[in-house]
Design a protein around this motif. Structure first.
Motif, PDB file in Angstrom:
ATOM      1  N   MET A 137       5.789  -3.052  -4.443  1.00  0.00           N
ATOM      2  CA  MET A 137       7.226  -3.299  -4.527  1.00  0.00           C
ATOM      3  C   MET A 137       7.481  -4.332  -5.629  1.00  0.00           C
ATOM      4  N   ASP A 138       8.139  -3.896  -6.668  1.00  0.00           N
ATOM      5  CA  ASP A 138       8.414  -4.723  -7.843  1.00  0.00           C
ATOM      6  C   ASP A 138       9.910  -4.650  -8.115  1.00  0.00           C
ATOM      7  N   ASP A 139      10.647  -5.584  -7.497  1.00  0.00           N
ATOM      8  CA  ASP A 139      12.115  -5.544  -7.548  1.00  0.00           C
ATOM      9  C   ASP A 139      12.607  -4.178  -7.074  1.00  0.00           C
ATOM     10  N   ALA A 140      13.360  -3.472  -7.914  1.00  0.00           N
ATOM     11  CA  ALA A 140      13.915  -2.182  -7.495  1.00  0.00           C
ATOM     12  C   ALA A 140      12.899  -1.046  -7.590  1.00  0.00           C
ATOM     13  N   ARG A 141      11.763  -1.307  -8.226  1.00  0.00           N
ATOM     14  CA  ARG A 141      10.742  -0.265  -8.374  1.00  0.00           C
ATOM     15  C   ARG A 141       9.781  -0.291  -7.196  1.00  0.00           C
ATOM     16  N   VAL A 142       9.568   0.864  -6.592  1.00  0.00           N
ATOM     17  CA  VAL A 142       8.601   1.019  -5.507  1.00  0.00           C
ATOM     18  C   VAL A 142       7.719   2.208  -5.842  1.00  0.00           C
ATOM     19  N   ARG A 143       6.435   1.975  -5.912  1.00  0.00           N
ATOM     20  CA  ARG A 143       5.509   3.062  -6.226  1.00  0.00           C
ATOM     21  C   ARG A 143       4.334   3.031  -5.251  1.00  0.00           C
ATOM     22  N   ARG A 144       3.674   4.149  -5.133  1.00  0.00           N
ATOM     23  CA  ARG A 144       2.541   4.252  -4.233  1.00  0.00           C
ATOM     24  C   ARG A 144       1.282   3.701  -4.902  1.00  0.00           C
ATOM     25  N   THR A 145       0.428   3.122  -4.069  1.00  0.00           N
ATOM     26  CA  THR A 145      -0.860   2.626  -4.546  1.00  0.00           C
ATOM     27  C   THR A 145      -1.870   2.824  -3.420  1.00  0.00           C
ATOM     28  N   ASP A 146      -3.032   2.229  -3.519  1.00  0.00           N
ATOM     29  CA  ASP A 146      -4.036   2.333  -2.458  1.00  0.00           C
ATOM     30  C   ASP A 146      -4.751   0.998  -2.340  1.00  0.00           C
ATOM     31  N   VAL A 147      -5.478   0.831  -1.241  1.00  0.00           N
ATOM     32  CA  VAL A 147      -6.080  -0.470  -0.949  1.00  0.00           C
ATOM     33  C   VAL A 147      -7.129  -0.845  -1.986  1.00  0.00           C
ATOM     34  N   ALA A 148      -7.880   0.133  -2.491  1.00  0.00           N
ATOM     35  CA  ALA A 148      -8.899  -0.176  -3.492  1.00  0.00           C
ATOM     36  C   ALA A 148      -8.261  -0.751  -4.758  1.00  0.00           C
ATOM     37  N   THR A 149      -7.137  -0.187  -5.163  1.00  0.00           N
ATOM     38  CA  THR A 149      -6.435  -0.698  -6.338  1.00  0.00           C
ATOM     39  C   THR A 149      -5.892  -2.091  -6.082  1.00  0.00           C
ATOM     40  N   VAL A 150      -5.350  -2.313  -4.899  1.00  0.00           N
ATOM     41  CA  VAL A 150      -4.813  -3.635  -4.553  1.00  0.00           C
ATOM     42  C   VAL A 150      -5.909  -4.686  -4.604  1.00  0.00           C
ATOM     43  N   LEU A 151      -7.048  -4.403  -3.963  1.00  0.00           N
ATOM     44  CA  LEU A 151      -8.135  -5.384  -3.924  1.00  0.00           C
ATOM     45  C   LEU A 151      -8.670  -5.686  -5.314  1.00  0.00           C
ATOM     46  N   ARG A 152      -8.671  -4.685  -6.187  1.00  0.00           N
ATOM     47  CA  ARG A 152      -9.206  -4.868  -7.541  1.00  0.00           C
ATOM     48  C   ARG A 152      -8.218  -5.598  -8.443  1.00  0.00           C
ATOM     49  N   THR A 153      -6.974  -5.158  -8.445  1.00  0.00           N
ATOM     50  CA  THR A 153      -6.013  -5.677  -9.418  1.00  0.00           C
ATOM     51  C   THR A 153      -5.398  -7.010  -9.013  1.00  0.00           C
ATOM     52  N   ARG A 154      -5.407  -7.356  -7.741  1.00  0.00           N
ATOM     53  CA  ARG A 154      -4.776  -8.603  -7.293  1.00  0.00           C
ATOM     54  C   ARG A 154      -5.770  -9.748  -7.148  1.00  0.00           C
ATOM     55  N   ALA A 155      -7.009  -9.543  -7.518  1.00  0.00           N
ATOM     56  CA  ALA A 155      -8.007 -10.605  -7.405  1.00  0.00           C
ATOM     57  C   ALA A 155      -7.629 -11.827  -8.233  1.00  0.00           C
ATOM     58  N   HIS A 156      -6.942 -11.627  -9.368  1.00  0.00           N
ATOM     59  CA  HIS A 156      -6.568 -12.734 -10.258  1.00  0.00           C
ATOM     60  C   HIS A 156      -5.170 -13.278  -9.972  1.00  0.00           C
ATOM     61  N   THR A 157      -4.397 -12.578  -9.153  1.00  0.00           N
ATOM     62  CA  THR A 157      -2.980 -12.958  -9.004  1.00  0.00           C
ATOM     63  C   THR A 157      -2.552 -13.205  -7.569  1.00  0.00           C
ATOM     64  N   ALA A 158      -3.384 -12.867  -6.583  1.00  0.00           N
ATOM     65  CA  ALA A 158      -2.979 -13.009  -5.175  1.00  0.00           C
ATOM     66  C   ALA A 158      -2.585 -14.448  -4.875  1.00  0.00           C
ATOM     67  N   TYR A 159      -1.416 -14.602  -4.262  1.00  0.00           N
ATOM     68  CA  TYR A 159      -0.857 -15.924  -3.993  1.00  0.00           C
ATOM     69  C   TYR A 159      -0.684 -16.167  -2.492  1.00  0.00           C
ATOM     70  N   ILE A 160      -0.203 -15.150  -1.778  1.00  0.00           N
ATOM     71  CA  ILE A 160      -0.065 -15.221  -0.325  1.00  0.00           C
ATOM     72  C   ILE A 160      -0.587 -13.914   0.263  1.00  0.00           C
TER      73      ILE A 160
END
Length: 263
Positions: free
Chosen positions: A221-244
């Protein structure tokens, strides 16, 4: 005329985040112990290479400069563990630090596990009324209790059988009437990641990856944009940016007693 159904009582959503930590403060000079309890709704963790390491670091015993009521000692060791568990565990990652008095964004990667347990972070402490504690040496201070008996020191009332039976009966009664439920250690599963995209504290953008409760998978969820993703992508791409991070416990309800460590 039929009466309308009464509305369900309002329950604040933050209740699902609440838990209790038990703190044990031990005087390094005489061994006097102070137990304290405090409610939280999140943990703020130092950034490390693995989220589990950050959790373990938070609960590591640490020295504390404070005056002992018993011997006037000036140093103590403080340890903390979960006393009750939240339904939803919220973890804040400290991605900002002070560098020459200026806040700086830290983008070092952190491994985010899909599943998380609190093994080793829950434990039991001796509470007032236990047979190993002399009742004359216990003082109550609100939610705190002070035990002026050094570790492994036998109680002077241990020889009094009737006192021990009364204490055992009192403990059993308190356990039976306790509103806190004991549950096996739950497994917490990642349900949402809030990320900060940007180079500094003053600029940037927040986005959220979350697990759809209706079972359709992960959404970004990026403001008005909502797109589908998967857990593997989340774990990989948010390693540098995860805040909460939000983890939901399976089989846990707010207020459940934390499981005790096995000897």
């Amino acid at each position: 005329m039929a009466l309308k159904d009464s509305p369900e009582p309002y329950i604040c959503p933050v209740k699902q985040l609440e838990f209790t930590l038990n703190t044990t403060r031990t005087c390094t000079s005489c061994g006097a112990v102070v137990f304290g309890q405090e409610k939280y709704n999140h943990l703020s963790l130092s950034l490390s290479a693995h989220l589990r390491h950050s959790l373990e670091h938070y609960f590591m015993p640490s020295p504390l400069e404070c005056k002992c009521w018993d011997c006037s000692g000036s140093m103590a060791s403080v340890s903390t563990h979960f006393l009750t568990l939240p339904r939803v565990l919220m973890l804040h990652v400290k991605r900002f630090c002070a560098d020459d008095w200026e806040p700086k964004k830290v983008e070092d990667p952190m491994f985010i596990p899909e599943e998380l347990t609190l093994q080793g972070l829950c434990g039991e402490t001796v509470q007032p009324g236990d047979s190993t504690i002399d009742s004359q040496r216990v003082r109550s201070l609100g939610n705190n209790s002070v035990v002026n008996t050094p570790p492994n020191c036998p109680s002077s009332s241990a020889s009094n059988g009737s006192d021990q039976q009364a204490k055992a009966a009192d403990r059993e009664k308190r356990q039976q009437t306790a509103t806190v439920r004991y549950q096996p250690e739950p497994v917490y599963r990642l349900s949402s990641v809030i990320s900060h995209l940007g180079d500094s504290l003053y600029t940037g953008h927040y986005i959220t990856d979350l697990l759809d409760s209706h079972g359709s998978g992960w959404l970004c969820m990026d403001d008005a944009r909502v797109r589908r993703t998967d857990v593997a992508t989340v774990l990989r791409t948010r390693a540098h940016t995860a805040y909460i991070l939000f983890y939901v416990g399976s089989g846990a309800c707010e207020g459940d007693q934390a499981p005790k460590m096995q000897n």
